[in-house]
Design an enzyme around this catalytic site. Sequence first.
Site, PDB file in Angstrom:
ATOM      1  N   SER A  58       0.814  -1.212   0.000  1.00 34.33           N
ATOM      2  CA  SER A  58       0.000   0.000   0.000  1.00 34.33           C
ATOM      3  C   SER A  58       0.851   1.266   0.000  1.00 34.33           C
ATOM      4  CB  SER A  58      -0.937   0.012   1.211  1.00 34.33           C
ATOM      5  OG  SER A  58      -1.780  -1.113   1.195  1.00 34.33           O
ATOM      6  N   HIS A  89      -0.041   4.614   3.952  1.00 31.68           N
ATOM      7  CA  HIS A  89      -0.577   5.270   2.758  1.00 31.68           C
ATOM      8  C   HIS A  89      -0.077   6.713   2.662  1.00 31.68           C
ATOM      9  CE1 HIS A  89      -4.263   2.348   2.931  1.00 31.68           C
ATOM     10  NE2 HIS A  89      -3.128   1.740   2.644  1.00 31.68           N
TER      11      HIS A  89
END
Length: 225
Positions: free
Chosen positions: A124, A188
Site C-alpha cells: 500500500s 498510505h
Amino acid sequence: MDQLELGKPEERRKPEKRVNGIFWIILLNIGIYVADHLFQVRGIKSLYLYHNWPAWYQFVTATFCHANWNHLSSNLFFLYIFGKLVEEEEGNFALWLSYILTGVGANLVSWLILPRNAVSVGASGAVFGLFTISVLVKMSWDWRKILEVLILGQFVIEKVMEAAQASTALSGTFRGGNSLQSVNHIAHLSGALVGVVLVWLLSRVPSQPPNGEVSNSHRKKDRTL
C-alpha cells in the site's frame, strides 16, 4: 499514391516502450502470497515487518507480503495502474527504485509511529508513492495531462483525508490486538509523502545534454573561431 498512404503510418509510428517491470513486481507479490497462504512455506512469515523487533530486510520484504486475498487484489489493481504510468514515463529502473524507496519509507514511518505489537505487510505504501510520482511527472500545461491529473487527484485527496482522520485515532485502529488485519493509513500517507520527496530530489539534479548536442555546440564554437 498507395505507397505514400502505406508509408505514412510507418513514418509517424513512434517506437513503443517495453513495459515489463510492473509485471515482474506483480508476479513477485502474487508468488509470495501463494507461497505464504496456499503452500504455507516456512520462513515466509519472517518477511513480515514485526514492529517489536524488526530485522533490517523486513522493511523491504514486507512490501511484497499481504494479509489476505482482498488485501492483495486491491493493491495489485492500483499497482498496475500507477506502476505502469511511472514505467512508461521514467523507465524500468525508476519504477523499481520508486517502489522500493516509497515502500521502505512507508514501513519506516509506520514502525516509528504505530504500536510495538503491530505487524506491517502490503504494497500500500509503495502504491501511494507510485501514485504521487505518476501524478507529479505528468504535470504540464497540456490539457490531456491536466485531465489525467484531475482524474487521479480526486482519488489521492480522498485517501489522504482518510489517512489524516485515521492518524488521530490510532488506538482505535488496533482494537482487539489483531493489528495485521487493520488498515495502515499511516503507510498510505507516508508512502505518498516519500513519493513527493523523491520527485523533488530528482528535480534538483541538473540534466546533462546528450553527447550529440554537446559535440554540435563545440563544432559551432570552432567554426566561429
